[in-house]
Design an enzyme around this catalytic site. Structure first.
Site, PDB file in Angstrom:
ATOM      1  N   HIS A  61       0.842  -1.204   0.000  1.00  0.00           N
ATOM      2  CA  HIS A  61       0.000   0.000   0.000  1.00  0.00           C
ATOM      3  C   HIS A  61       0.874   1.250   0.000  1.00  0.00           C
ATOM      4  CE1 HIS A  61      -3.909   2.013   1.682  1.00  0.00           C
ATOM      5  NE2 HIS A  61      -3.156   2.908   1.070  1.00  0.00           N
ATOM      6  N   HIS A  63       1.574   5.220  -2.141  1.00  0.00           N
ATOM      7  CA  HIS A  63       1.124   6.227  -3.106  1.00  0.00           C
ATOM      8  C   HIS A  63       2.378   6.789  -3.773  1.00  0.00           C
ATOM      9  CE1 HIS A  63      -3.027   6.243  -1.536  1.00  0.00           C
ATOM     10  NE2 HIS A  63      -2.441   5.983  -0.382  1.00  0.00           N
ATOM     11  N   ARG A  65       2.257   8.704  -6.478  1.00  0.00           N
ATOM     12  CA  ARG A  65       1.876  10.052  -6.946  1.00  0.00           C
ATOM     13  C   ARG A  65       2.098  10.308  -8.432  1.00  0.00           C
ATOM     14  NH1 ARG A  65      -1.257  10.588  -2.664  1.00  0.00           N
ATOM     15  NH2 ARG A  65      -0.247  11.347  -0.774  1.00  0.00           N
ATOM     16  N   ASN A  95      -5.030   6.535  -6.855  1.00  0.00           N
ATOM     17  CA  ASN A  95      -5.529   7.922  -6.759  1.00  0.00           C
ATOM     18  C   ASN A  95      -4.505   8.916  -7.283  1.00  0.00           C
ATOM     19  OD1 ASN A  95      -3.887   7.364  -4.526  1.00  0.00           O
ATOM     20  ND2 ASN A  95      -4.987   8.745  -3.177  1.00  0.00           N
ATOM     21  N   ASP A 153      -8.897   3.562  -2.989  1.00  0.00           N
ATOM     22  CA  ASP A 153      -8.231   4.112  -1.801  1.00  0.00           C
ATOM     23  C   ASP A 153      -8.052   5.629  -1.875  1.00  0.00           C
ATOM     24  OD1 ASP A 153      -6.948   3.766   0.781  1.00  0.00           O
ATOM     25  OD2 ASP A 153      -5.192   4.535  -0.252  1.00  0.00           O
ATOM     26  N   HIS A 180     -10.932   1.233   1.506  1.00  0.00           N
ATOM     27  CA  HIS A 180     -10.600   2.288   2.476  1.00  0.00           C
ATOM     28  C   HIS A 180     -11.909   2.560   3.220  1.00  0.00           C
ATOM     29  CE1 HIS A 180      -9.128   6.610   3.289  1.00  0.00           C
ATOM     30  NE2 HIS A 180     -10.418   6.660   3.559  1.00  0.00           N
ATOM     31  N   HIS A 233      -5.345  -0.350   5.799  1.00  0.00           N
ATOM     32  CA  HIS A 233      -4.980   0.438   6.993  1.00  0.00           C
ATOM     33  C   HIS A 233      -6.017   0.413   8.119  1.00  0.00           C
ATOM     34  CE1 HIS A 233      -7.481   3.208   4.773  1.00  0.00           C
ATOM     35  NE2 HIS A 233      -6.535   3.591   3.956  1.00  0.00           N
ATOM     36  N   ASP A 306       1.046   2.642   3.722  1.00  0.00           N
ATOM     37  CA  ASP A 306       0.217   3.769   3.278  1.00  0.00           C
ATOM     38  C   ASP A 306       1.107   5.004   3.062  1.00  0.00           C
ATOM     39  OD1 ASP A 306      -1.925   5.294   2.484  1.00  0.00           O
ATOM     40  OD2 ASP A 306      -2.857   5.442   4.469  1.00  0.00           O
ATOM     41  N   HIS A 310       3.459  14.186   0.914  1.00  0.00           N
ATOM     42  CA  HIS A 310       2.882  15.504   0.615  1.00  0.00           C
ATOM     43  C   HIS A 310       3.992  16.529   0.749  1.00  0.00           C
ATOM     44  CE1 HIS A 310      -1.278  14.254   0.449  1.00  0.00           C
ATOM     45  NE2 HIS A 310      -1.160  13.623   1.598  1.00  0.00           N
TER      46      HIS A 310
HETATM   47 ZN   LIG Z   1      -6.777   4.929   2.407  1.00  0.00          ZN
END
Ligand SMILES: [Zn+2]
Length: 427
Positions: A61, A63, A65, A95, A153, A180, A233, A306, A310
């Protein structure tokens, strides 16, 4: 490519019931042999005395980006960070911008990872088009292109009807639906766990029941459809109890926890620290303890980060306005070793299972073992080396971690992907 011989390590390969001193020979990108006193021949030899030689760790899991939010992370920086952290494979959430809801986006990720990735990348396709929760995405096309699971997610699958359809269609491809779990109506704009701390800080609470309701709904739908739901998560004690009971009834449900949910509570928000703002939020001490128990008793299948980078400009704002999420790759293995194994909660064997064979089975990928013939993905761990979390040295493009300055014992020292060393902590 030269042969590589990992000598004198403690080999831990839960899928094959191995835990003991052995040598591991890697050749032509595959595991060639695991056994006692393998003669080096022409191989490069690495002395692993005092170290643990494990199948490559998988983070199911993250991200990355990319495409679309490259100021936060890219496939190149995210996979380099994964390699430095001890992971040989990651599964990336859809996402992105655009959302990974079609063959073309899945292919773009697969191709970018092949060109610029330092570890293996397994894309997760969206459940719904644009992650809007309205109609199913092109599941078949995405699986053809390499997707290993479906998830919206970042968002829950709000509609029970859509979740039912997803659990029915995903069975055709033998892949799980990862949810999620967040009832958005109940969360109602909450920004941290609803409890004493949110009251003290005057912040709007995100109640644990909003997670529990969706976990229970998903379990009921998995039972009804026969589909495989994986809870992302998981952060509450009650959700863990629901999963525990459902597993006893042979429902196809699996789940993961993040290191931050078993390491921290909502107290970490302190005085509005946005690096302690994530979704689901850090919970109560009772929840944290319940998660640790669920890790120990086998209810929890996998530890996943997860990893949610950012940019500082996005995080350095008022708490309520900051985005949810923290980076997690570099701290995951040290936190798990220190807080779970050294603390006496679980064995090494169980730790390795949580990071290797279990996520591999959930995602249906041939990985997570040292069985001769499989790809030579290996994580070597020094159980005693001190690891100090330092956000100024992170390989991620982002620095949003609540663990800065933590001193932990145990970390990965060598990451090998396809027989090639992609990271050596001593170089
Ligand atoms: Zn999530």
């Amino acid at each position: 490519m030269k042969q590589l011989l990992l000598k004198n390590g403690r080999v831990i390969d839960p899928a094959n019931g191995i835990d003991g001193q052995a040598d591991v020979l890697l050749e032509k990108g595959k595991v060639q042999k695991v056994g006692a006193r393998i003669s080096p021949g022409g191989a490069d030899v690495i002395d692993c005395k005092g170290l643990l030689v494990c199948p490559g760790f998988i983070d199911m899991h993250v991200h990355l980006r990319e495409p679309g939010q490259e100021w936060k992370e890219t496939i190149e920086t995210g996979t380099r960070c994964a390699a430095h952290s001890g992971f040989t494979a990651v599964a990336c959430m859809p996402n992105t911008t655009p959302v990974n809801d079609s063959r073309s986006v899945t292919e773009l990720i697969v191709n970018a990872a092949r060109e610029r990735g330092m570890v293996r990348v397994h894309p997760i396709g969206a459940v719904s088009k644009g992650q809007k929760g309205e109609e199913l995405a092109e599941m078949s096309d995405m699986v053809d292109a390499g997707a290993v699971a479906f998830s919206d997610d970042g968002h829950p699958v709000r509609s029970s009807l859509l979740m039912r359809k997803a659990l029915e269609y995903s069975q055709i491809f033998g892949v799980p639906v990862i949810d999620h779990c967040e009832d958005r109506e109940l969360v109602d704009g909450g920004v941290m766990n609803e409890g004493d701390v949110s009251t003290r800080l005057g912040l709007k609470g995100w109640p644990s029941v909003a997670e529990d309701i969706l976990v229970q709904r998903d379990i009921l739908l998995a039972e009804y459809t026969g589909g495989h739901v994986h809870i992302a998560h998981m952060s509450t004690g009650k959700a863990a109890e629901f999963v525990r009971r459902a597993k006893k009834q042979k429902v196809k449900v699996t789940c993961e926890v993040t290191p931050h949910h078993f390491a921290l509570t909502d107290e970490a928000v302190g005085e509005f620290d946005t690096d302690a703002k994530m979704n689901p939020p850090l919970r109560s001490e009772a929840d944290r303890k319940a998660l640790i128990k669920a890790i120990a008793d086998g209810t929890i299948d996998a530890i996943a980060t997860d990893h949610a980078p950012h940019h500082p400009d996005e995080k350095c704002v008022e708490f309520a306005c900051a985005p949810f999420g923290i980076i997690g790759l570099e701290t995951a293995i040290p936190l798990s070793i220190d807080l779970l194994v050294h603390a006496g909660v679980i064995s090494w064997d169980r730790l390795v299972e949580l990071f290797t064979v279990n996520p591999a089975r959930i995602l249906g990928i041939e990985a997570g073992t040292l069985t001769p013939g499989v790809a030579a993905d290996v994580t070597v761990i020094d159980p005693d080396r001190e690891f100090v979390v330092d956000k100024s040295t992170t390989e991620s493009k982002s620095v949003n971690t609540p663990f800065h300055g933590w001193k932990l014992r145990g970390c990965s020292v060598l990451t090998i992907v396809g027989g090639r060393i992609v990271h050596n902590r001593d170089e």
